[in-house]
Design a protein around this motif. Structure first.
Motif, PDB file in Angstrom:
ATOM      1  N   PHE A 194       0.787  -1.187  -0.001  1.00 28.85           N
ATOM      2  CA  PHE A 194      -0.170  -0.097   0.054  1.00 28.85           C
ATOM      3  C   PHE A 194       0.805   1.281  -0.144  1.00 28.85           C
ATOM      4  O   PHE A 194       2.094   1.436   0.683  1.00 28.85           O
ATOM      5  CB  PHE A 194      -1.064   0.104   1.405  1.00 28.85           C
ATOM      6  CG  PHE A 194      -1.748  -1.243   1.225  1.00 28.85           C
ATOM      7  CD1 PHE A 194      -3.332  -1.013   0.612  1.00 28.85           C
ATOM      8  CD2 PHE A 194      -1.377  -2.386   1.803  1.00 28.85           C
ATOM      9  CE1 PHE A 194      -3.895  -2.272   0.808  1.00 28.85           C
ATOM     10  CE2 PHE A 194      -2.421  -3.324   1.968  1.00 28.85           C
ATOM     11  CZ  PHE A 194      -3.602  -3.287   1.380  1.00 28.85           C
ATOM     12  N   ASP A 195       0.471   2.253  -0.539  1.00 25.38           N
ATOM     13  CA  ASP A 195       1.135   3.584  -0.884  1.00 25.38           C
ATOM     14  C   ASP A 195       0.595   4.468   0.472  1.00 25.38           C
ATOM     15  O   ASP A 195      -0.366   4.004   1.146  1.00 25.38           O
ATOM     16  CB  ASP A 195       0.830   4.455  -1.881  1.00 25.38           C
ATOM     17  CG  ASP A 195      -0.477   4.682  -2.374  1.00 25.38           C
ATOM     18  OD1 ASP A 195      -1.380   4.874  -1.259  1.00 25.38           O
ATOM     19  OD2 ASP A 195      -0.817   4.983  -3.460  1.00 25.38           O
ATOM     20  N   GLU A 196       0.760   5.603   0.571  1.00 25.64           N
ATOM     21  CA  GLU A 196       0.761   6.522   1.714  1.00 25.64           C
ATOM     22  C   GLU A 196      -0.791   6.845   1.665  1.00 25.64           C
ATOM     23  O   GLU A 196      -1.249   7.407   2.645  1.00 25.64           O
ATOM     24  CB  GLU A 196       1.312   7.739   1.833  1.00 25.64           C
ATOM     25  CG  GLU A 196       2.877   7.577   2.098  1.00 25.64           C
ATOM     26  CD  GLU A 196       3.638   8.624   2.114  1.00 25.64           C
ATOM     27  OE1 GLU A 196       3.234   9.792   1.770  1.00 25.64           O
ATOM     28  OE2 GLU A 196       5.126   8.590   2.576  1.00 25.64           O
ATOM     29  N   ASP A 197      -1.397   6.838   0.453  1.00 28.74           N
ATOM     30  CA  ASP A 197      -2.894   6.991   0.656  1.00 28.74           C
ATOM     31  C   ASP A 197      -3.779   5.803   0.643  1.00 28.74           C
ATOM     32  O   ASP A 197      -5.118   5.966   0.296  1.00 28.74           O
ATOM     33  CB  ASP A 197      -3.165   7.990  -0.828  1.00 28.74           C
ATOM     34  CG  ASP A 197      -2.719   9.148  -0.917  1.00 28.74           C
ATOM     35  OD1 ASP A 197      -2.439   9.885   0.095  1.00 28.74           O
ATOM     36  OD2 ASP A 197      -1.911   9.387  -2.094  1.00 28.74           O
ATOM     37  N   GLY A 198      -3.316   4.776   0.863  1.00 26.83           N
ATOM     38  CA  GLY A 198      -4.112   3.682   0.947  1.00 26.83           C
ATOM     39  C   GLY A 198      -4.301   2.861  -0.108  1.00 26.83           C
ATOM     40  O   GLY A 198      -5.082   1.720  -0.104  1.00 26.83           O
ATOM     41  N   HIS A 199      -3.847   3.009  -1.195  1.00 30.66           N
ATOM     42  CA  HIS A 199      -4.172   2.542  -2.387  1.00 30.66           C
ATOM     43  C   HIS A 199      -3.097   1.476  -2.667  1.00 30.66           C
ATOM     44  O   HIS A 199      -1.853   1.400  -2.163  1.00 30.66           O
ATOM     45  CB  HIS A 199      -3.701   3.511  -3.886  1.00 30.66           C
ATOM     46  CG  HIS A 199      -4.625   4.543  -3.838  1.00 30.66           C
ATOM     47  ND1 HIS A 199      -5.967   4.556  -3.892  1.00 30.66           N
ATOM     48  CD2 HIS A 199      -4.346   6.098  -3.633  1.00 30.66           C
ATOM     49  CE1 HIS A 199      -6.621   5.799  -3.905  1.00 30.66           C
ATOM     50  NE2 HIS A 199      -5.522   6.581  -3.703  1.00 30.66           N
ATOM     51  N   ALA A 220       4.101  -0.888   4.269  1.00 32.87           N
ATOM     52  CA  ALA A 220       2.983  -1.444   4.739  1.00 32.87           C
ATOM     53  C   ALA A 220       2.405  -2.413   3.466  1.00 32.87           C
ATOM     54  O   ALA A 220       2.177  -2.436   2.474  1.00 32.87           O
ATOM     55  CB  ALA A 220       2.066  -0.123   4.486  1.00 32.87           C
ATOM     56  N   HIS A 221       1.741  -3.674   4.203  1.00 34.52           N
ATOM     57  CA  HIS A 221       1.398  -4.674   3.581  1.00 34.52           C
ATOM     58  C   HIS A 221       0.059  -5.475   4.281  1.00 34.52           C
ATOM     59  O   HIS A 221       0.060  -5.267   5.371  1.00 34.52           O
ATOM     60  CB  HIS A 221       2.552  -5.325   3.126  1.00 34.52           C
ATOM     61  CG  HIS A 221       3.298  -6.344   4.376  1.00 34.52           C
ATOM     62  ND1 HIS A 221       3.985  -5.565   5.114  1.00 34.52           N
ATOM     63  CD2 HIS A 221       3.020  -7.607   4.699  1.00 34.52           C
ATOM     64  CE1 HIS A 221       4.430  -6.544   6.140  1.00 34.52           C
ATOM     65  NE2 HIS A 221       3.814  -7.810   5.898  1.00 34.52           N
ATOM     66  N   SER A 222      -0.607  -6.511   3.432  1.00 33.80           N
ATOM     67  CA  SER A 222      -1.497  -7.329   4.343  1.00 33.80           C
ATOM     68  C   SER A 222      -1.501  -8.739   3.396  1.00 33.80           C
ATOM     69  O   SER A 222      -0.889  -8.618   2.174  1.00 33.80           O
ATOM     70  CB  SER A 222      -2.727  -6.644   4.121  1.00 33.80           C
ATOM     71  OG  SER A 222      -3.299  -6.548   2.976  1.00 33.80           O
TER      72      SER A 222
END
Length: 239
Positions: free
Chosen positions: A186-191, A211-213
């Protein structure tokens, strides 16, 4: 166990440093990968791990599967409500590194896998691909994500763990794009700025923090998302 001798770590490093992550297909000898998957399937002592009511649970997976549907459903409702709040998880695992380090029961093929991950050929390979020359060891667990399982957004950064990169050695036999279970970034905007599909005998690595899932596995998924996953760490293991 053996690495694919045709892999060029210096070329792979050029790809890795562009995004801080990489997916490397055909990383192991093909027969070694098949044998490792069979060993995970045969392992009788699997755990089910999940987060509920603010606590970590680690229970016998076979016992969980023997519960009646009502008890499972009630517990899953609690797990899913917890996941609305932040970091949470629900999947089966085999703590192969912990069992190996403690000298407790572990099948010969899984023991060989942990030793392979901590032997110089593999460690030197991942040092060169990631650029982290101080990687000293790899901890690991086998993870099994079936329908309804997930790992919510997090970045793997834990003070004192000296995690340089995370790795996922995928052993999933077949997977469809619409079954979920992707490793999402994910980028800083949640995309979602990138994602890796579970693919057999493929090594995914990415720098920590990131940031990952692991996306929710669909109820109609026809396979289990199986992998050996962990962190490539510097220093000595003090855990």
């Amino acid at each position: 166990m053996k690495l694919n001798p045709t892999l060029d770590p210096d070329e792979l490093h050029q790809r890795y440093k562009a995004l801080g992550r990489i997916s490397i297909p055909k990383v192991l000898d093909a027969e070694d990968a098949k044998a490792l998957r069979k060993a995970i399937d045969r392992e009788p002592h699997k755990n089910l791990v999940f987060f509920a009511n603010g606590k970590h649970f680690d229970i016998d997976a076979a016992g969980w599967r023997d519960l009646d549907a009502e008890k499972v459903g009630t517990t899953e409702d609690i797990i899913y409500v917890e996941a609305q709040k932040g970091f949470s998880y629900y999947y089966e695992n085999i703590p192969v590194y912990d069992r190996w380090k403690a000298g407790t029961e572990l099948g010969s093929q899984l023991k060989a896998a942990v030793e392979f991950l901590n032997a110089e050929p593999f460690l030197n390979f991942v040092r060169r691909v990631t650029g982290f020359g101080d990687i000293a060891f790899a901890d690991a667990q086998a993870t099994l994500y079936g329908p309804g399982h997930f790992l919510t957004l997090h970045n793997d950064a834990v003070e004192g763990k000296n995690r340089r990169a995370a790795f996922v050695l995928n052993l999933t036999k077949e997977w469809r794009e619409d079954w979920g279970g992707y490793l999402n970034f994910f980028d800083e905007d949640g995309h979602i700025e990138g994602a890796f599909m579970p693919s057999f005998n493929t090594l995914n690595m990415f720098s920590v923090p990131a940031a990952h899932s692991v996306g929710f596995v669909s109820p109609f998924a026809g396979e289990t998302r199986v992998s050996i996953t962990g962190w490539l760490r510097a220093g000595e293991d003090q855990d």
